[in-house]
Design a protein around this motif. Structure first.
Motif, PDB file in Angstrom:
ATOM      1  N   ASP A   1      39.756  38.865  32.288  1.00  0.00           N
ATOM      2  CA  ASP A   1      39.248  40.279  33.245  1.00  0.00           C
ATOM      3  C   ASP A   1      38.413  40.442  32.356  1.00  0.00           C
ATOM      4  O   ASP A   1      37.555  40.764  33.912  1.00  0.00           O
ATOM      5  CB  ASP A   1      40.768  40.819  32.058  1.00  0.00           C
ATOM      6  CG  ASP A   1      40.770  41.847  33.051  1.00  0.00           C
ATOM      7  OD1 ASP A   1      41.231  41.236  34.430  1.00  0.00           O
ATOM      8  OD2 ASP A   1      41.567  42.286  33.308  1.00  0.00           O
TER       9      ASP A   1
ATOM     10  N   MET B   1      42.649  46.060  40.107  1.00  0.00           N
ATOM     11  CA  MET B   1      43.090  44.418  40.320  1.00  0.00           C
ATOM     12  C   MET B   1      43.160  43.700  39.294  1.00  0.00           C
ATOM     13  O   MET B   1      44.475  43.344  38.778  1.00  0.00           O
ATOM     14  CB  MET B   1      42.366  43.948  41.028  1.00  0.00           C
ATOM     15  CG  MET B   1      42.127  43.816  42.699  1.00  0.00           C
ATOM     16  SD  MET B   1      40.727  42.216  43.787  1.00  0.00           S
ATOM     17  CE  MET B   1      40.667  43.162  44.612  1.00  0.00           C
ATOM     18  N   GLN B   2      42.255  44.481  37.530  1.00  0.00           N
ATOM     19  CA  GLN B   2      41.938  43.512  36.802  1.00  0.00           C
ATOM     20  C   GLN B   2      43.514  44.672  35.631  1.00  0.00           C
ATOM     21  O   GLN B   2      43.837  43.326  35.059  1.00  0.00           O
ATOM     22  CB  GLN B   2      40.554  44.506  35.937  1.00  0.00           C
ATOM     23  CG  GLN B   2      39.590  43.485  36.934  1.00  0.00           C
ATOM     24  CD  GLN B   2      37.954  44.037  36.076  1.00  0.00           C
ATOM     25  OE1 GLN B   2      37.731  45.377  36.924  1.00  0.00           O
ATOM     26  NE2 GLN B   2      37.812  42.956  35.473  1.00  0.00           N
TER      27      GLN B   2
ATOM     28  N   PHE C   1      46.631  42.691  36.894  1.00  0.00           N
ATOM     29  CA  PHE C   1      46.235  40.879  36.073  1.00  0.00           C
ATOM     30  C   PHE C   1      46.946  40.988  34.990  1.00  0.00           C
ATOM     31  O   PHE C   1      47.939  40.460  34.218  1.00  0.00           O
ATOM     32  CB  PHE C   1      45.016  40.602  36.671  1.00  0.00           C
ATOM     33  CG  PHE C   1      45.169  39.254  35.406  1.00  0.00           C
ATOM     34  CD1 PHE C   1      45.600  38.309  36.192  1.00  0.00           C
ATOM     35  CD2 PHE C   1      44.028  39.206  34.838  1.00  0.00           C
ATOM     36  CE1 PHE C   1      45.568  36.970  35.211  1.00  0.00           C
ATOM     37  CE2 PHE C   1      44.025  38.054  33.777  1.00  0.00           C
ATOM     38  CZ  PHE C   1      44.661  37.049  33.782  1.00  0.00           C
TER      39      PHE C   1
END
Lengths: 326, 346
Positions: free
Chosen positions: A22, A293-294, A297
């Motif tokens: 990440d 998004m990170q 995840f």
């Protein structure tokens, strides 16, 4: 407990790798993510503080060394600070995710348990009745296994929500409802969850059916099954003896499957506009909201690891041999 | 997609390694045995159809996939002019379908080749060397297996942005990075059982070089598993590419996932425009089915116990009768061969 602590160590390493990925991906890939985010911003006043926060997050114009940034990043993650979501008015990513997480956990959790139980039972039966009409289930199941989850979701909506009108086609509850622990709200919630859950079950049960059938076919050749049958035990008991040994690989296969299932289920949520992590994911993509998004995840990876840890506990509970080692 | 759950268990834990020794079967017999399975035949036929479709599809497509027709405000149902109807922009669905398979198959093939190469290198090295190398490589493979691929791919493609959305080789490579671990794990397990075989020991004693042992003694006996892991990766890549196009992370013009992306964007499933989303979804599902069928066929080849479903209908009925009369099931291996022998005489 040696087994569990070894697995725990493995999951910790995996989590560390996920956090490092990440951190690294935005820094390894050419281009300036901060500019990309800012170019997508409309109607939001961008203060220097926001730019500075984004700079820090992606290591743009950073004065610290890569290692210094990395340590800083770890510190942030450990304290639950995942940055700000540019697509949600710069609210903290953790707040945005926290609102969506219960829906996804509920939907995917329940659907996965149902699909595991159902698939395992059907798989054991298909193996037991080898050569009967049940074998013709396999091609059907193969089709569902190969079809993208979201395509099945399209079909489910078109058939059950639009044509037949049995269930609502989108969202997790009626817009007029106020979330509360009341009977009407809970039934409404359930009503909305039926179709997405059904889609996930139908799409993922296929894997468990085939897996259980294949292991069961091998287990049925074991001597103790032969003996059980020769002793004249009721058929149901014999199936049970074979099945409960065949189920072990299915439980350990859970680790490999859960990632696939979660990925597919997230896409299912998108089709149903279910307000879970899947919908956040598609929103993050369309907004170029990299921090979200990170964060997604990381959270999804942690959830999958936790599910695996539970599966490991179940395995140790089911299989006495793993306890003996300790 | 939920693929490989079952197949992994079969090949991953090949129960009797002796059953997985195709290299020992005479070549002629092997050549006859593979195509006999109806699963392999059906899978190959369907796969061939899709490969052919992706090659000649763009040539025979009646229109350009982005050509815009009459100014109707809503998608039109199938008609003589548009066999599969039109989209909301009045583009021909049939043409999009014909054009949409090519890029996807190419990406899937690239991803399959790279991931298989990676998994062979990682798996065989780990299994053959053992020790610390094995521990580290296995851990790496397991990490990639446990980590959910979709959100990882979303950040990768997200940060790549426009530069990554059209480069088919790059897309294939990224997909393969998340898809090699399953094959590596299975290959490692099988290499472990091969490593201690007598013929490997004798090769070592004769003084053969390690590279020769690996390439000439170990790898040939892994062929069915390599093939199965290649097919699995291609299947995975088809699903992943479709999902990425559906999310709009790779260029959706034109692939089947991209058609679903536009259909979802226009709420085709809510308004009953079935001709828009069923053809591409069905195409992906059938392509996937062909790959799963092939994989099942290979699994049955590796593990003969699974083969009951692959019998001809007549012998399957006979076998079912025999099984019922015994109340419990014995392995069909011997009986199957007898049946085949009888059929050969008849």
């Amino acid at each position: 407990m040696l087994v569990i602590s070894r697995r725990l160590f493995f999951y910790l390493v995996t989590a560390a790798v996920a956090i490092s990925l990440d951190f690294l991906i935005p820094r390894l890939i050419p281009g300036n993510p901060v500019d990309a985010i800012l170019s997508h911003m409309q109607g939001v006043t961008i203060t220097p503080a926001i730019i500075h926060a984004l700079d820090l997050q992606f290591g743009v114009n950073a004065h610290a060394s890569l290692w210094g940034q990395y340590v800083h990043y770890w510190n942030d993650v450990v304290h639950g600070n995942l940055g700000v979501s540019s697509g949600n008015g710069f609210e903290p990513v953790s707040t945005v995710i926290r609102q969506a997480l219960p829906y996804t956990l509920g939907l995917i959790g329940v659907a996965t348990v149902i699909s595991f139980v159902l698939g395992t039972v059907i798989g054991a039966l298909v193996a037991w009745k080898r050569g009967s009409w049940l074998d013709s289930l396999l091609p059907v199941v193969t089709f569902f296994q190969a079809a993208p989850y979201f395509f099945l979701a399209f079909l489910a909506i078109d058939l059950f929500a639009i044509t037949l009108g049995w269930f609502p086609s989108s969202r997790a509850a009626n817009a007029t409802d106020f979330p509360a622990f009341t009977w009407p709200y809970l039934t409404d919630l359930l009503d909305h969850a039926v179709l997405p859950a059904l889609t996930i079950v139908v799409a993922s049960a296929a894997g468990w059916i085939v897996g259980m059938r294949n292991v069961m076919l091998t287990t049925m050749d074991e001597d103790y099954v032969l003996i059980a049958a020769a002793k004249g035990l009721p058929k149901r008991r014999v199936i049970w003896y074979a099945a409960r040994n065949a189920i072990l690989p299915s439980v350990s296969g859970f680790a490999l499957a859960i990632g696939f299932i979660v990925s597919g289920a997230l896409l299912t949520e998108i089709v149903f506009s279910y307000p879970g992590l899947g919908s956040l994911l598609v929103q993050a993509v369309s907004d170029n909201d990299y921090p979200l998004m990170q964060g997604l995840f990381l959270i999804i990876t942690f959830a999958v690891l936790a599910a695996n840890l539970i599966a490991d506990f179940v395995y140790v509970f089911l299989d006495p041999r793993t306890r003996q080692e300790a | 997609m939920a693929v490989g759950i079952g197949t992994e268990q079969v090949t991953g834990g090949v129960p009797r390694p002796d059953a997985a020794l195709p290299g020992m079967a005479p070549r002629r017999q092997r050549a006859l045995r593979l195509p006999r399975s109806p699963k392999i035949i059906a899978g190959l036929a369907m796969l061939a159809f899709f490969v052919l479709l992706s090659v000649i599809g763009p040539l025979v497509a009646p229109y350009s996939p982005d050509q815009i027709f009459a100014n109707s405000p809503v998608p039109l149902p199938p008609s003589a002019a548009h066999w599969l109807g039109t989209t909301n922009l009045q583009q021909d669905v049939f043409s999009q379908l014909l054009v949409g398979g090519g890029d996807m198959l190419l990406v899937a093939f690239i991803a399959g080749v790279i991931a298989t190469a990676l998994s062979v290198v990682m798996g065989v090295t780990a299994g053959y060397l053992g020790g610390l190398a094995d521990d580290l490589l296995s851990m790496l493979a397991n990490i990639f297996l446990v980590m959910p691929a979709l959100p990882l791919l979303v950040i990768l493609f997200g940060f790549l942005g426009k530069s990554g959305s059209n480069d088919l080789f790059l897309i294939g490579f990224i997909i393969s990075v998340t898809g090699w671990a399953w094959g590596a794990r299975v290959l490692r397990a099988q290499t472990l059982t091969l490593r201690n075989r007598d013929y490997i020991d004798s090769a070592k004693i004769i003084g053969e070089r390690r590279s020769r042992i690996i390439f000439s003694e170990v790898l040939p006996n892994l062929t069915p598993i390599v093939a199965s892991s290649f097919l699995f990766t291609v299947l995975y890549a088809v699903g992943t590419y479709t999902a990425m196009a559906f999310l709009g992370l790779v260029n959706p013009n034109w692939s089947w996932g991209g058609m679903l992306y536009y259909a979802q964007g226009a709420n085709a499933e809510l308004t009953g425009y079935w001709w828009w989303f069923i053809p591409p979804g069905l195409a992906v599902a059938l392509l996937g089915t062909s790959l799963v069928l092939l994989n099942f066929g290979i699994d049955e080849f590796i593990n003969p116990r699974l083969r009951a479903a692959g019998l001809s209908r007549r012998s399957a009925r006979r076998q079912a009768r025999a099984l019922r009369s015994q109340q419990f099931a014995l392995t069909p291996v011997v009986r199957t061969q007898q049946i085949h022998a009888e059929e050969g005489q008849a």
